[in-house]
Design an enzyme around this catalytic site. Structure first.
Site, short mmCIF file in Angstrom:
data_model
loop_
_atom_site.label_atom_id
_atom_site.label_comp_id
_atom_site.label_asym_id
_atom_site.label_seq_id
_atom_site.Cartn_x
_atom_site.Cartn_y
_atom_site.Cartn_z
N ILE A 220 -5.30 -0.23 -4.35
CA ILE A 220 -4.41 -1.27 -3.82
C ILE A 220 -4.82 -2.63 -4.40
CG2 ILE A 220 -3.45 -2.35 -1.78
CD1 ILE A 220 -2.85 0.71 -2.23
N THR B 194 0.10 3.99 -2.78
CA THR B 194 -0.69 5.08 -3.37
C THR B 194 -1.77 5.58 -2.42
OG1 THR B 194 -0.32 4.13 -5.56
CG2 THR B 194 -2.09 5.72 -5.35
N GLU B 195 -1.89 6.89 -2.37
CA GLU B 195 -2.92 7.54 -1.57
C GLU B 195 -3.77 8.44 -2.47
OE1 GLU B 195 -0.22 7.78 2.51
OE2 GLU B 195 -1.13 9.59 1.69
N GLU C 205 9.92 -4.49 -10.07
CA GLU C 205 8.50 -4.24 -10.31
C GLU C 205 8.28 -3.77 -11.74
OE1 GLU C 205 4.80 -1.38 -8.81
OE2 GLU C 205 6.68 -1.43 -7.68
N GLU D 75 5.46 9.13 -17.80
CA GLU D 75 6.09 10.43 -17.60
C GLU D 75 7.18 10.36 -16.53
OE1 GLU D 75 2.42 10.74 -19.68
OE2 GLU D 75 2.79 9.89 -17.70
N HIS E 126 -9.82 -5.23 -36.22
CA HIS E 126 -10.93 -6.15 -36.01
C HIS E 126 -12.28 -5.51 -36.36
CE1 HIS E 126 -8.19 -8.87 -33.90
NE2 HIS E 126 -9.17 -9.75 -33.81
N ALA F 87 0.84 -1.20 0.00
CA ALA F 87 0.00 0.00 0.00
C ALA F 87 0.88 1.24 0.00
CB ALA F 87 -0.93 -0.01 1.22
N GLY G 23 0.61 9.62 -5.66
CA GLY G 23 0.78 8.45 -6.52
C GLY G 23 2.24 8.15 -6.71
#
Length: 380
Positions: free
Chosen positions: A158, A127-128, A243, A368, A339, A125, A132
């Site tokens: 999360i 990110t708030e 990650e 970015e 498609h 956890a 970010g």
């Protein structure tokens, strides 16, 4: 081009992963998407099959294998199957290294066996609502009360937020927070004051439970501090390269699979009395995507090998992440276009891939931010 980074053992493992997906995941996946969450039994099945904790030492129930190419196999096969809901990559490759490299012996014996068996599902956890990619903006705080911490704050977006039994929470442990005032605290299921908000309704990856988390005077034992006090920033920076590699590997695998699907489709679909593949524009589109995928795959495979050898730096991981995920986004859009109307129908793999993959350029650090990291390394 023939890939040269895998040997017979990796390919045998690939067959194991494919068998697991066929038996334990794909028959249930539509229901998981409707439910917005995968079953805990799927996690236990992954544990029984040896897919969890590949790099965890054997004494704690893991595979004891740090060769990152096995993680690449899992990422590729889960991506090809369109099975993002069962977030094994998050569990193994993002959270696993925190537990194996930072945990005390007591913590390892307490948490890692369940981590490897699938009984203990994990989340991280960071990110708030107001923070970010910028960790400096974290407001969740933990106050030292002698033999425990009192944790207050909230987190959002999360992954595994509903299912998680262990949540690694990034919190301010000094008033100023920032690079020198953040710590990692492990909050366990059932802790008083720890509440889960709604399972967020996303445009893609419907089977992956993504939640808001709330901490109201949560008492966290001192023995649940993970790593160094006020050392979270360094710990996070150390593990972000892996990650981002995991996200990049899924990105190129998705692009390649979409190209395969679309190549088959344009050969079979007819317009104006002949297959779409006979139209020059279609051939040019396929040629461009195939070339972009081939070049990207070559770079990614080099990064995978370098990371397996402990030689990949965060700059090249950032390059891999932004390039592969932006390629995935472009290929998904172009393949959906080829498609036609069918590409807009949810029953078609290309439609689901379009929405499932859109998050790839955002989580793990936005495109970015990746460019900023690379630019700073070159320009100071």
């Amino acid at each position: 081009m023939q890939r040269r980074i895998f040997d017979a053992d990796h390919e045998a493992f690939r067959e194991t992963v494919r068998t697991f997906l066929t038996k334990e995941v794909l028959p249930h996946y539509d229901q998981w998407e409707k439910d917005g969450i995968v079953s805990r039994e799927a996690w236990r099945a992954a544990g029984r099959q040896g897919l969890l904790g590949l790099a965890v030492p054997e004494e704690y129930g893991g595979g004891g294998n740090t060769d990152f190419r096995y993680a690449a196999v899992i990422a590729e096969e889960f991506t090809r199957a369109g099975a993002a809901g069962l977030a094994i990559g998050l569990h193994n490759d993002i959270i696993g290294p925190y537990l194996t490299s930072l945990a005390t012996e007591e913590q390892k014996r307490r948490w890692l066996p369940g981590f490897c068996s699938g009984e203990t599902i994990t989340a991280i956890a960071m990110t708030e609502p107001g923070a970010g990619s910028d960790l400096q903006g974290i407001r969740t705080s933990a106050e030292d009360r002698g033999d425990h911490w009192v944790l207050n704050g909230s987190k959002t977006f999360i992954s595994n937020g509903i299912l998680a039994d262990l949540v690694v929470v990034v919190a301010r442990t000094t008033p100023e927070g920032g690079a020198h005032g953040l710590s990692l605290l492990v909050v366990e299921r059932g802790a008083e004051g720890f509440e889960r908000g709604r399972n967020l309704d996303k445009i893609g990856q419907k089977a992956q439970d993504t939640a808001e988390l709330f901490f109201h005077d949560v008492r966290v034992p001192k023995e649940n501090l993970l790593g160094e006090l006020n050392g979270a920033f360094v710990h996070l920076m150390t593990n972000l390269a892996q990650e981002r590699m995991g996200i990049a590997m899924a990105g190129i695998a998705a692009a390649e699979h979409l190209l395969e699907i679309t190549t088959t489709y344009v050969k079979e679909r007819e317009a104006f009395g002949r297959p779409l593949s006979k139209l020059q524009h279609i051939r040019f589109e396929i040629a461009e995507m195939a070339t972009e995928c081939a070049v990207t795959r070559t770079f990614l495979d080099r990064c995978i090998v370098d990371h397996s050898n402990g030689e990949l730096d965060h700059v090249h991981a950032s390059m891999a992440k932004w390039w592969a995920t932006e390629l995935q986004k472009r290929v998904a859009d172009r393949c959906l276009q080829l498609h036609g109307g069918y590409g807009y129908m949810s029953e078609y793999r290309v439609a689901r891939a379009f929405t499932d993959g859109r998050i790839q350029t955002i989580y793990g650090g936005t495109t970015e931010i990746m460019k900023e990291i690379i630019g700073r390394s070159l320009l100071g």
